[in-house]
Design a protein around this motif. Structure first.
Motif, PDB file in Angstrom:
ATOM      1  N   UNK A  94       0.839  -1.204   0.000  1.00  9.63           N
ATOM      2  CA  UNK A  94       0.000   0.000   0.000  1.00  9.63           C
ATOM      3  C   UNK A  94       0.872   1.252   0.000  1.00  9.63           C
ATOM      4  N   UNK A  95       1.947   1.216   0.773  1.00 11.46           N
ATOM      5  CA  UNK A  95       2.847   2.372   0.821  1.00 11.46           C
ATOM      6  C   UNK A  95       3.510   2.622  -0.529  1.00 11.46           C
ATOM      7  N   UNK A  96       3.842   1.543  -1.266  1.00 11.98           N
ATOM      8  CA  UNK A  96       4.414   1.702  -2.606  1.00 11.98           C
ATOM      9  C   UNK A  96       3.417   2.405  -3.521  1.00 11.98           C
ATOM     10  N   UNK A  97       2.162   1.950  -3.457  1.00 10.08           N
ATOM     11  CA  UNK A  97       1.118   2.551  -4.275  1.00 10.08           C
ATOM     12  C   UNK A  97       0.926   4.015  -3.915  1.00 10.08           C
ATOM     13  N   UNK A  98       0.867   4.310  -2.609  1.00 10.14           N
ATOM     14  CA  UNK A  98       0.646   5.681  -2.176  1.00 10.14           C
ATOM     15  C   UNK A  98       1.843   6.574  -2.502  1.00 10.14           C
ATOM     16  N   UNK A  99       3.046   6.019  -2.416  1.00  8.87           N
ATOM     17  CA  UNK A  99       4.240   6.800  -2.748  1.00  8.87           C
ATOM     18  C   UNK A  99       4.224   7.211  -4.216  1.00  8.87           C
ATOM     19  N   UNK A 100       3.843   6.278  -5.088  1.00  7.66           N
ATOM     20  CA  UNK A 100       3.723   6.599  -6.512  1.00  7.66           C
ATOM     21  C   UNK A 100       2.668   7.668  -6.740  1.00  7.66           C
ATOM     22  N   UNK A 101       1.537   7.534  -6.041  1.00  6.90           N
ATOM     23  CA  UNK A 101       0.450   8.499  -6.194  1.00  6.90           C
ATOM     24  C   UNK A 101       0.888   9.896  -5.742  1.00  6.90           C
ATOM     25  N   UNK A 102       1.569   9.977  -4.611  1.00  7.45           N
ATOM     26  CA  UNK A 102       2.003  11.278  -4.090  1.00  7.45           C
ATOM     27  C   UNK A 102       2.947  11.970  -5.056  1.00  7.45           C
ATOM     28  N   UNK A 103       3.833  11.181  -5.651  1.00  7.17           N
ATOM     29  CA  UNK A 103       4.794  11.750  -6.592  1.00  7.17           C
ATOM     30  C   UNK A 103       4.111  12.238  -7.863  1.00  7.17           C
ATOM     31  N   UNK A 104       3.257  11.379  -8.443  1.00  4.03           N
ATOM     32  CA  UNK A 104       2.608  11.718  -9.710  1.00  4.03           C
ATOM     33  C   UNK A 104       1.581  12.843  -9.549  1.00  4.03           C
ATOM     34  N   UNK A 105       0.972  12.949  -8.378  1.00  2.00           N
ATOM     35  CA  UNK A 105      -0.061  13.971  -8.155  1.00  2.00           C
ATOM     36  C   UNK A 105       0.520  15.275  -7.619  1.00  2.00           C
ATOM     37  N   UNK A 106       1.850  15.359  -7.532  1.00  2.00           N
ATOM     38  CA  UNK A 106       2.527  16.582  -7.076  1.00  2.00           C
ATOM     39  C   UNK A 106       2.083  17.014  -5.686  1.00  2.00           C
ATOM     40  N   UNK A 107       1.959  16.049  -4.768  1.00  2.00           N
ATOM     41  CA  UNK A 107       1.578  16.352  -3.396  1.00  2.00           C
ATOM     42  C   UNK A 107       2.826  16.729  -2.597  1.00  2.00           C
ATOM     43  N   UNK A 108       2.739  17.790  -1.828  1.00  2.00           N
ATOM     44  CA  UNK A 108       3.851  18.228  -0.991  1.00  2.00           C
ATOM     45  C   UNK A 108       3.939  17.321   0.227  1.00  2.00           C
ATOM     46  N   UNK A 109       4.923  16.406   0.233  1.00  3.80           N
ATOM     47  CA  UNK A 109       5.044  15.427   1.314  1.00  3.80           C
ATOM     48  C   UNK A 109       5.647  16.021   2.584  1.00  3.80           C
ATOM     49  N   UNK A 110       6.076  17.279   2.530  1.00  3.09           N
ATOM     50  CA  UNK A 110       6.607  17.918   3.725  1.00  3.09           C
ATOM     51  C   UNK A 110       5.502  18.418   4.640  1.00  3.09           C
TER      52      UNK A 110
END
Length: 301
Positions: A94-110
């Motif tokens: 699930x974390x792999x999927x969410x990590x890909x989503x965060x990157x592709x959707x330009x979400x600020x992970x900070x």
């Protein structure tokens, strides 16, 4: 912070101590996944990121997204049984999927945000056919003659910086036309995969159908839009906005047949006026064709 949660009934379905055999490793379990994201996030970008994950999935992936709704970000997926049997593996996938989503959707992970993924495993025992139904299904399957022979394989050349994701293809005369949803373009080539050229588009194209030798119609699922494109001029001549997410598309007798929200077909003219609605025999219909006898051939993933 990613929080993965589910009902107690679903947690009890799989025991962490269950022996994972070689046979179990090949078993995929249907799962419904509900994604709860912060209201400040761009839902459209999240949808497109996960849908891209669905389109580019490979057979060896432990989580395979089959369909996703942009309204509520509910997903229908298949998850490998050995992953569902191990909570640590499940969280990792699930974390792999969410990590890909965060990157592709330009979400600020900070920035601090809580992302929740709810898993719902349907009770399969209620849907298992009895002995007579199983025999009927088997007889239907064995009575359908299917013979496939590979006559030719095409290699669509990739540029150094653009890897195409091809979802749909049609043949117009001696020309093959592909939708490249990763790069928002149509790809054209002849039957031996040479003489390749492109038409760039503003939206991501998904499914395509021929209207005439110079014109195609392309559905753009994420934008609920159909583009009418003059391929000889390389330009969009008109745009049709649909009432729901449009996927599979076909053309016959001056009418467009379009799958809406993966559950119904709208029959419309080339101006976008809906003439009638056709209910589909089951949910999650992605693509279909209409032949010259007006008989529908439906492709259910």
């Amino acid at each position: 912070m990613v929080n993965i949660f589910g009902s107690e009934e679903n947690v009890e379905i799989f025991d962490d101590t269950e022996l994972v055999t070689e046979d179990n490793k090949r078993i995929l379990i249907p799962v419904f996944m509900q994604l709860d994201i912060p209201t400040s996030w761009d839902k459209t970008k999240v949808f497109e990121a996960i849908d891209e994950f669905r389109l580019t999935g490979t057979p060896d992936m432990n989580i395979r997204i089959k369909a996703i709704s942009i309204d509520d970000l509910n997903m229908y997926a298949e998850i490998a049984k050995q992953v569902l049997c191990n909570v640590h593996e499940l969280r990792s996938e699930i974390n792999k999927l969410m990590s890909t989503m965060l990157s592709e959707a330009d979400i600020d992970t900070k920035e601090h945000a809580e992302l929740c993924v709810n898993l719902n495993v349907p009770d399969r025992s209620e849907n298992e056919p009895n002995k007579e139904e199983a025999q009927d299904q088997a007889s239907v399957k064995t009575n359908i003659p299917v013979c496939v022979t590979l006559r030719q394989q095409l290699n669509i050349k990739k540029s150094s910086n653009k890897n195409p994701t091809i979802l749909s293809c049609i043949k117009i005369g001696n020309t093959l036309v592909f939708t490249d949803c990763s790069n928002k373009r149509l790809i054209f080539c002849n039957s031996d995969s040479t003489d390749i050229h492109h038409i760039p588009l503003s939206y991501r194209p998904d499914y395509i159908t021929e209207i005439n030798i110079n014109t195609v119609a392309v559905s753009c699922v994420g934008k609920s839009t159909i583009l009418i494109i003059n391929i000889s001029k390389g330009s969009v001549t008109s745009t049709i906005n649909t009432s729901g997410y449009c996927s599979g598309i076909s053309y016959n007798d001056n009418n467009l047949y379009v799958v809406i929200d993966w559950s119904i077909i709208h029959v419309m003219d080339l101006a976008g006026k809906v003439i009638r609605t056709i209910p589909l025999p089951s949910g999650l219909i992605f693509d279909f064709t209409v032949d010259r006898d007006s008989k529908s051939n439906i492709d259910k993933d």
